[in-house]
Scaffold this motif. Structure first.
Motif, mmCIF file in Angstrom:
data_model
loop_
_atom_site.group_PDB
_atom_site.id
_atom_site.type_symbol
_atom_site.label_atom_id
_atom_site.label_comp_id
_atom_site.label_asym_id
_atom_site.label_seq_id
_atom_site.Cartn_x
_atom_site.Cartn_y
_atom_site.Cartn_z
ATOM 1 N N LEU A 16 -2.136 -13.346 0.331
ATOM 2 C CA LEU A 16 -2.011 -14.023 -0.963
ATOM 3 C C LEU A 16 -2.570 -15.441 -0.881
ATOM 4 O O LEU A 16 -3.240 -15.902 -1.810
ATOM 5 C CB LEU A 16 -0.550 -14.027 -1.409
ATOM 6 N N ALA A 55 2.935 -17.539 -3.328
ATOM 7 C CA ALA A 55 2.702 -16.595 -2.230
ATOM 8 C C ALA A 55 4.030 -16.137 -1.626
ATOM 9 O O ALA A 55 4.223 -14.947 -1.356
ATOM 10 C CB ALA A 55 1.811 -17.222 -1.162
ATOM 11 N N TRP A 107 5.899 -13.773 -4.157
ATOM 12 C CA TRP A 107 5.319 -12.423 -4.125
ATOM 13 C C TRP A 107 5.691 -11.713 -2.833
ATOM 14 O O TRP A 107 5.985 -10.519 -2.830
ATOM 15 C CB TRP A 107 3.795 -12.470 -4.289
ATOM 16 N N LEU A 138 -3.288 -5.984 -2.630
ATOM 17 C CA LEU A 138 -3.297 -7.354 -3.149
ATOM 18 C C LEU A 138 -4.403 -7.550 -4.177
ATOM 19 O O LEU A 138 -4.192 -8.211 -5.198
ATOM 20 C CB LEU A 138 -3.414 -8.347 -1.994
#
Length: 186
Positions: free
Chosen positions: A68, A78, A81, A133
């Protein structure tokens, strides 16, 4: 036959094989004295398995966070997530959940899993972390722009983690999971 004192499992196996040739009280005595080393050996094996699992989880979290970050996510986003990926699948790309209907790091299902499969030629659980991702970023720029707006407006890592859960991942227990993931993120 000599057995190492460091291998109680082998000693127990040998005892099982020779028990018929021995006196019952001798067998009982030896089994009693093998029990503690066997229990310790089992405890050590279990602890090693847990440690390997924790190591795998830490490695998975690190890979998600790094992926990320490489895609331009700020540290709070980041980590938020990453916390959600860990809650969904322990960060495992190959995860399959919800009775076989949810796949991959973010446990996509239904039309979202179908869109992933159409794009990459395989379900999310057979893909790579980079594909997962990239697909997530693509969704945020397309079909999930409303979720992206809500996530971007959220304050701090805990707020972002809750917003990701509520507006992007949408688990069954929306509020319960948002609270759990918010706590995971801090």
């Amino acid at each position: 036959s000599l057995i190492s004192v460091n291998d109680p499992a082998a000693a127990s196996t040998l005892l099982d094989g020779r028990a018929a040739e021995m006196q019952l009280h001798d067998v009982a005595f030896l089994r009693q004295h093998l029990r503690a080393p066997l229990d310790r050996q089992l405890a050590v094996s279990a602890a090693q398995a847990v440690a390997r699992g924790a190591g795998d989880q830490a490695a998975n979290a690190g890979a998600v966070y790094q992926g990320l970050s490489q895609r331009g996510f700020d540290p709070d986003a980041a980590w938020a997530w990453t916390a959600n990926a860990m809650a969904e699948s322990q960060g495992r790309v190959g995860a399959v959940g919800d009775g076989g209907i949810s796949h991959g790091v973010f446990q996509w299902n239904g039309p979202r899993a179908a869109a992933f499969t159409q794009k990459y030629g395989h379900p999310p659980s057979q893909g790579t972390l980079d594909e997962s991702l990239d697909f997530m970023v693509e969704e945020l720029r397309g079909t999930e722009t409303n979720a992206k707006g809500r996530i971007d407006q959220a304050q701090g890592v805990a707020g972002k983690a809750a917003a990701i859960s509520r507006y992007y991942l949408r688990p069954r227990d929306t509020e319960g999971e948002a609270a759990r993931r918010s706590a995971l993120a801090v």
